[in-house]
Motif scaffolding. Structure first.
Motif, PDB file in Angstrom:
ATOM      1  N   ALA A 100       1.471   1.990  -9.235  1.00  0.00           N
ATOM      2  CA  ALA A 100       0.301   1.167  -9.604  1.00  0.00           C
ATOM      3  C   ALA A 100       0.680   0.155 -10.687  1.00  0.00           C
ATOM      4  O   ALA A 100       0.230  -0.997 -10.662  1.00  0.00           O
ATOM      5  CB  ALA A 100      -0.836   2.075 -10.078  1.00  0.00           C
ATOM      6  N   GLN A 101       1.522   0.582 -11.622  1.00  0.00           N
ATOM      7  CA  GLN A 101       1.957  -0.348 -12.676  1.00  0.00           C
ATOM      8  C   GLN A 101       2.777  -1.503 -12.103  1.00  0.00           C
ATOM      9  O   GLN A 101       2.853  -2.564 -12.701  1.00  0.00           O
ATOM     10  CB  GLN A 101       2.766   0.395 -13.742  1.00  0.00           C
ATOM     11  N   GLU A 102       3.370  -1.285 -10.917  1.00  0.00           N
ATOM     12  CA  GLU A 102       4.125  -2.356 -10.245  1.00  0.00           C
ATOM     13  C   GLU A 102       3.221  -3.208  -9.354  1.00  0.00           C
ATOM     14  O   GLU A 102       3.708  -4.028  -8.570  1.00  0.00           O
ATOM     15  CB  GLU A 102       5.241  -1.737  -9.386  1.00  0.00           C
ATOM     16  N   GLY A 103       1.910  -2.949  -9.402  1.00  0.00           N
ATOM     17  CA  GLY A 103       0.977  -3.761  -8.624  1.00  0.00           C
ATOM     18  C   GLY A 103       0.736  -3.254  -7.218  1.00  0.00           C
ATOM     19  O   GLY A 103       0.209  -3.969  -6.365  1.00  0.00           O
ATOM     20  N   VAL A 104       1.125  -1.991  -6.966  1.00  0.00           N
ATOM     21  CA  VAL A 104       0.937  -1.404  -5.637  1.00  0.00           C
ATOM     22  C   VAL A 104      -0.449  -0.746  -5.560  1.00  0.00           C
ATOM     23  O   VAL A 104      -0.894  -0.105  -6.523  1.00  0.00           O
ATOM     24  CB  VAL A 104       2.047  -0.346  -5.371  1.00  0.00           C
TER      25      VAL A 104
ATOM     26  N   TRP B 183       0.841  -1.202   0.000  1.00  0.00           N
ATOM     27  CA  TRP B 183       0.000   0.000   0.000  1.00  0.00           C
ATOM     28  C   TRP B 183       0.872   1.245   0.000  1.00  0.00           C
ATOM     29  O   TRP B 183       1.801   1.349   0.811  1.00  0.00           O
ATOM     30  CB  TRP B 183      -0.899   0.028   1.241  1.00  0.00           C
ATOM     31  N   ALA B 184       0.555   2.164  -0.913  1.00  0.00           N
ATOM     32  CA  ALA B 184       1.298   3.426  -0.980  1.00  0.00           C
ATOM     33  C   ALA B 184       0.364   4.608  -0.786  1.00  0.00           C
ATOM     34  O   ALA B 184      -0.776   4.601  -1.250  1.00  0.00           O
ATOM     35  CB  ALA B 184       1.994   3.566  -2.336  1.00  0.00           C
ATOM     36  N   LEU B 185       0.877   5.631  -0.104  1.00  0.00           N
ATOM     37  CA  LEU B 185       0.203   6.928  -0.007  1.00  0.00           C
ATOM     38  C   LEU B 185       1.007   7.905  -0.855  1.00  0.00           C
ATOM     39  O   LEU B 185       2.226   8.003  -0.685  1.00  0.00           O
ATOM     40  CB  LEU B 185       0.205   7.389   1.458  1.00  0.00           C
ATOM     41  N   VAL B 186       0.327   8.572  -1.793  1.00  0.00           N
ATOM     42  CA  VAL B 186       1.037   9.547  -2.637  1.00  0.00           C
ATOM     43  C   VAL B 186       0.328  10.898  -2.525  1.00  0.00           C
ATOM     44  O   VAL B 186      -0.852  11.037  -2.853  1.00  0.00           O
ATOM     45  CB  VAL B 186       1.103   9.097  -4.119  1.00  0.00           C
ATOM     46  N   GLY B 187       1.060  11.904  -2.071  1.00  0.00           N
ATOM     47  CA  GLY B 187       0.518  13.260  -1.978  1.00  0.00           C
ATOM     48  C   GLY B 187       0.629  13.971  -3.320  1.00  0.00           C
ATOM     49  O   GLY B 187       1.449  13.600  -4.170  1.00  0.00           O
ATOM     50  N   GLY B 188      -0.185  15.010  -3.514  1.00  0.00           N
ATOM     51  CA  GLY B 188      -0.134  15.804  -4.753  1.00  0.00           C
ATOM     52  C   GLY B 188      -0.206  14.921  -5.975  1.00  0.00           C
ATOM     53  O   GLY B 188       0.569  15.078  -6.926  1.00  0.00           O
TER      54      GLY B 188
END
Ligand code: NAP
Length: 267
Positions: free
Chosen positions: A28-32, A9-14
């Motif tokens: 996302a392309q890496e399946g995250v 799970w990743a959180l990405v700001g901006g």
């Protein structure tokens, strides 16, 4: 190369456009699975939808239309339905940059806003997530800062000042044994000139000040870059994804320049 981060799970700001979107896209392309944050709901929802189509629904993508620089915004992120709470494996901090200008015009409020967005917000996000990452034995934090940290630009004084504070904080904290010794890395990714709305708006300010056209200013800047071009959000995102990979576990506390060779120093 498989980056070994599928299902995390990743959180990405901006994340609705520009460099933040590039990072969300590459992850996302890496399946995250990615929680994407920006203030403007319309642009953000469209970005999430585009990415959903691009990744064929293989990852979970959640939009949070909030101001990440406020406590209320961060609370909304931790509580978003379907998200991981504070149990992120990857955090990419980014909240847009402070406006360019003349230091004579910046009052205390302007400085507090810049420090809040570009220093204290990343620190709050690290504080909320790093210990959980350490407990689980994996964590990757990437702060989008600026090449201006190494080579400051006069009209970006608010950015130069606030980001230098974050850089000092990260240099120390990333080296704590409780984090580095538990496979939690914290790095700063320093963009030079990338073709995004932010760059275009800075060039407009410079052009107005110099009484030139935006095209003239843009062309003159491009020629100063050894690569002779501006960077793309996609290549920025792919570098970010690598720093978030299993393979990058021995890289921590670094300031990674990505600027087409523009910074002239050896170190
Ligand atoms: P951008 O194209 O303007 O995108 C900024 C993103 O951040 C948008 O999604 C914006 O959406 C979001 N955002 C701004 N303030 C926010 C807030 N308070 N809370 C949540 N989201 C917020 O900018 P960029 O070029 O990608 O730049 C990203 C970072 O890199 C900035 O800090 C910039 O200063 C730095 N940088 C960029 C360059 C470059 O050449 N592009 C060079 C050096 C440094 P909303 O407005 O809807 O919130």
């Amino acid at each position: 190369m498989d980056l070994g981060i599928k299902g995390k799970w990743a959180l990405v700001g901006g994340a609705s456009k520009g460099l933040g979107f590039g990072c969300a896209q590459a992850l996302a392309q890496e399946g995250v699975n990615v929680v994407m944050v920006a203030r403007g709901a319309e642009v953000l929802n469209k970005a999430v939808e585009d990415l959903r189509v691009e990744t064929g629904g293989k990852v979970q993508l959640i939009a949070v239309a909030e101001d990440i620089t406020t406590e209320a915004g961060r609370e909304a992120i931790w509580n978003v339905a379907g998200g991981p709470g504070k149990d992120y494996d990857i955090v990419v901090t980014n909240a847009g940059g402070p406006p360019p200008g003349d230091f004579r015009d910046w009052d205390r409020d302007a400085w507090i806003k810049a420090v809040d967005a570009n220093m204290l917000t990343p620190i709050e996000l690290i504080k909320a997530t790093a210990d959980g990452m350490a407990e689980r034995g994996f964590g990757r934090i990437v702060n989008i800062t600026s090449s201006a940290v190494k080579a400051p630009i006069d009209i970006l004084g608010l950015s130069n000042g606030a980001r230098s504070g974050l850089t000092g904080f990260v240099a120390g904290t990333s080296r704590s044994i409780q984090l580095a010794g538990r496979n939690v890395t914290i790095n700063n990714l320093l963009p030079g000139a990338f073709d995004t709305d932010r760059l275009r708006s800075n060039q407009k300010t410079i052009a107005t000040k110099a009484g030139k056209s935006v095209e003239e200013v843009s062309e003159a800047r491009r020629k100063t870059i050894p690569a002779q071009r501006f960077g793309t959000a996609q290549e920025f995102g792919e570098t970010c994804a690598f720093l978030c990979s299993q393979q990058a576990s021995y890289i921590t506390g670094q300031n990674v320049l990505i600027d087409g060779g523009a910074y002239p120093g050896a170190f």
